[in-house]
Design an enzyme around this catalytic site. Structure first.
Site, PDB file in Angstrom:
ATOM      1  N   CYS A  32      74.871  37.031  50.782  1.00  0.00           N
ATOM      2  CA  CYS A  32      75.686  37.292  49.599  1.00  0.00           C
ATOM      3  C   CYS A  32      76.546  38.545  49.751  1.00  0.00           C
ATOM      4  O   CYS A  32      77.723  38.552  49.363  1.00  0.00           O
ATOM      5  CB  CYS A  32      74.797  37.476  48.373  1.00  0.00           C
ATOM      6  N   ASP A  33      75.967  39.606  50.292  1.00  0.00           N
ATOM      7  CA  ASP A  33      76.614  40.919  50.216  1.00  0.00           C
ATOM      8  C   ASP A  33      77.013  41.537  51.553  1.00  0.00           C
ATOM      9  O   ASP A  33      77.658  42.585  51.572  1.00  0.00           O
ATOM     10  CB  ASP A  33      75.679  41.894  49.492  1.00  0.00           C
ATOM     11  N   CYS A  84      70.092  40.255  49.608  1.00  0.00           N
ATOM     12  CA  CYS A  84      70.704  39.046  50.144  1.00  0.00           C
ATOM     13  C   CYS A  84      71.817  39.383  51.127  1.00  0.00           C
ATOM     14  O   CYS A  84      72.932  39.757  50.724  1.00  0.00           O
ATOM     15  CB  CYS A  84      71.245  38.185  48.999  1.00  0.00           C
TER      16      CYS A  84
END
Length: 312
Positions: A141-142, A138
């Protein structure tokens, strides 16, 4: 999220991604009682998607922002929403009984399966070991953890190329490893990425191992799929986009899955079991996109109303 005060509904939608939220909106707008059940936050894979440029009505929108808009639309006519991973679905006559990992048991006259799909793993040494320590699925997300770093993206489809482009806003360099001799991404996505000075593409190359130290990823071992030559590429993070698998474990005993685990439906989104429908990425379908999931959801929402009306 409002407190759930009932356990019996006209319709239960399992999964609150684009398809599930659309089905809930159409069904609740038809004055049916609707519950959306999801194992996490609404939006599904939208929450793992950076910029979306191919959804009608928006020139460009971030995945989580589109999820919020859809959720507000899905609940405006009274649909409920609850957390819970569905563990089992049983058919008792015309009633569908759903059990979650929280121990909750819900019943409904109709069910819409909208559980979607999950990112496929490479299955190579080091992948599980370094998950969360440099291995990610992701970018949204990261990505922020890798500012000014060198990243590797594995895959050659739309997701790999689009998420790789997103990562260039944070990283110094993004190297995309493609196991074939060409990309599978749409031409417009490819063209944009090829013009990005921070992106590099390496073709005919597969990852055989993800390596690192005691703390984090330091690189990958590779093999050239044509020459057989092996190598190692240093990197601070590895983002994997190599396809998806259906999230259909709770439905394996219902007899509605094909050999690869996808739910089979007809054109009305109906499965072999009366009153059970399926929409979006979990279906055996030609294209898995936000737009197609929304279209499936609209059809299912209407067909659920028709089905229940005929049962009266």
């Amino acid at each position: 999220m409002a407190e759930i005060k009932q356990t019996n509904y006209d319709v239960i939608v399992i999964g609150a991604g684009p398809g599930g939220m659309t089905a809930a909106m159409y069904a609740s707008r038809a004055n049916l009682s609707v519950l959306m059940l999801d194992r996490g936050i609404y939006g599904g894979n939208l929450n793992n998607t950076a910029e979306i440029e191919n959804y009608t009505g928006f020139k460009s929108i971030m995945g989580p922002d589109l999820a919020k808009e859809m959720y507000e639309g899905a609940t405006q006519f009274g649909a409920d929403y609850a957390y819970g991973a569905v563990e089992k679905v049983e058919v008792v006559g015309e009633v569908k009984q759903i059990t979650t990992d929280m121990g909750d048991v819900f019943t409904a006259k109709a069910v819409v399966i909208a559980t979607g799909s999950s990112q496929r793993k490479l299955g190579v040494p080091g992948e599980a070991e370094f998950s969360g320590r440099g291995v990610s699925y992701c970018a949204v997300c990261d990505g922020a953890f890798f500012k000014n770093k060198h990243l590797i993206v594995v895959g050659g489809g739309d997701s790999a190329v689009e998420e790789g482009a997103f990562l260039t806003q944070l990283a110094d360099k993004v190297t995309v490893l493609v196991r074939r001799d060409q990309l599978r991404a749409q031409p417009i996505v490819q063209d944009k990425a090829m013009q990005n000075p921070k992106m590099e593409f390496v073709f005919n190359t597969s990852v055989t191992e993800i390596v690192g130290d005691d703390m984090k990823v330091t690189g990958v071992k590779t093999v050239n799929n044509v020459t057989g030559e092996t190598g190692e590429l240093a990197a601070d993070g590895v983002f994997i986009y190599v396809g998806s698998d259906p999230m259909t474990a709770p439905f394996k005993d219902l007899g509605i899955l094909n050999a690869k685990g996808w739910v089979e439906t007809d054109a009305t989104m109906a499965t072999k079991i009366p009153g059970i429908f399926a929409v979006g990425d979990v279906r055996d379908t030609l294209l898995r996109q936000v737009a197609t999931a929304v279209g499936d959801g609209a059809i299912a929402g209407q067909q659920v109303f028709k089905y229940l009306d005929e049962q009266k």
